[in-house]
Design a protein around this motif. Sequence first.
Motif, short mmCIF file in Angstrom:
data_model
loop_
_atom_site.label_atom_id
_atom_site.label_comp_id
_atom_site.label_asym_id
_atom_site.label_seq_id
_atom_site.Cartn_x
_atom_site.Cartn_y
_atom_site.Cartn_z
N ALA A 23 10.15 -58.70 -46.78
CA ALA A 23 11.53 -58.23 -47.31
C ALA A 23 12.44 -57.02 -46.62
O ALA A 23 13.37 -57.09 -46.21
CB ALA A 23 11.21 -57.84 -48.87
N ARG A 24 11.43 -56.27 -45.96
CA ARG A 24 11.97 -55.30 -44.84
C ARG A 24 12.57 -55.95 -44.00
O ARG A 24 13.68 -55.42 -43.49
CB ARG A 24 10.66 -54.36 -44.56
CG ARG A 24 10.39 -53.29 -45.62
CD ARG A 24 9.30 -52.36 -45.15
NE ARG A 24 8.14 -52.88 -44.74
CZ ARG A 24 7.08 -53.08 -45.16
NH1 ARG A 24 7.10 -52.95 -46.73
NH2 ARG A 24 5.99 -53.73 -44.78
N ALA A 25 11.97 -56.74 -43.34
CA ALA A 25 12.39 -57.39 -42.07
C ALA A 25 13.70 -58.18 -42.36
O ALA A 25 14.64 -58.24 -41.67
CB ALA A 25 11.40 -58.39 -41.53
N ALA A 26 13.81 -58.93 -43.55
CA ALA A 26 15.25 -59.58 -43.95
C ALA A 26 16.27 -58.54 -44.07
O ALA A 26 17.47 -58.74 -43.59
CB ALA A 26 14.83 -60.15 -45.11
N ARG A 27 15.96 -57.49 -44.67
CA ARG A 27 17.28 -56.62 -44.94
C ARG A 27 17.49 -55.76 -43.52
O ARG A 27 18.69 -55.75 -43.45
CB ARG A 27 16.61 -55.59 -45.98
CG ARG A 27 16.73 -55.88 -47.38
CD ARG A 27 16.55 -54.49 -48.25
NE ARG A 27 15.21 -54.08 -48.09
CZ ARG A 27 14.13 -54.45 -48.90
NH1 ARG A 27 14.27 -55.42 -49.74
NH2 ARG A 27 13.06 -53.43 -48.52
#
Length: 198
Positions: A56-60
């Motif tokens: 999730a962090r990398a996607a954002r």
Amino acid sequence: MLEGRWNKFAVCVYCASGPVAPEFEALAAEVGAEIGRRGWTLVSGGGRVSMMGAVARAARETGARSIGVIPKALMDLEVADIEADDLLITDNMRDRKGLMDAHADAFLALPGGLGTLEELTEVWTSLGLGMHNKPVVLLDPAGHYTGLLDWLSGMVATGFVSQSMLDVLPVATTVEDALNLCADGTRFPGVDTGEPRT
């Protein structure tokens, strides 16, 4: 997919939410980053720890919209991804899976444990039964699922598993190949990779 809510292709990623080796968190982050680079949306289990948090962090960080779906009981344990663009809270795990399914155009399973396996087998079985035609893809670069796949393949001869069920689950060993399979409209007719929904 709920019509009109998002205009971008959404991939639901199943993965571990408990302690794992660093290389698995790195794999999850690579998946999230590539989802963002493609301009897609991430659907996840709404956790901020382990592989689930990493994806999730990398996607954002690479521009993806993130939708997390989490049961209230896990919210109370303070493991929720409160940075998600949309954090949907459900009463139970069954409702969680239903919302994740409804918001996704494709499903991608990374290495994980019992929860990941349960999510994978449910959407995979539903695909095999014709209950949906959304791609279901397994990303397994290090052979995490080899034993499971060998066991299932061995049951074809006894009739407990059909070869057609195995055929609808492609297994990728690279992030690029896995996400390409998620968006493969020739393998899965009707897959929408980004045209606005009406």
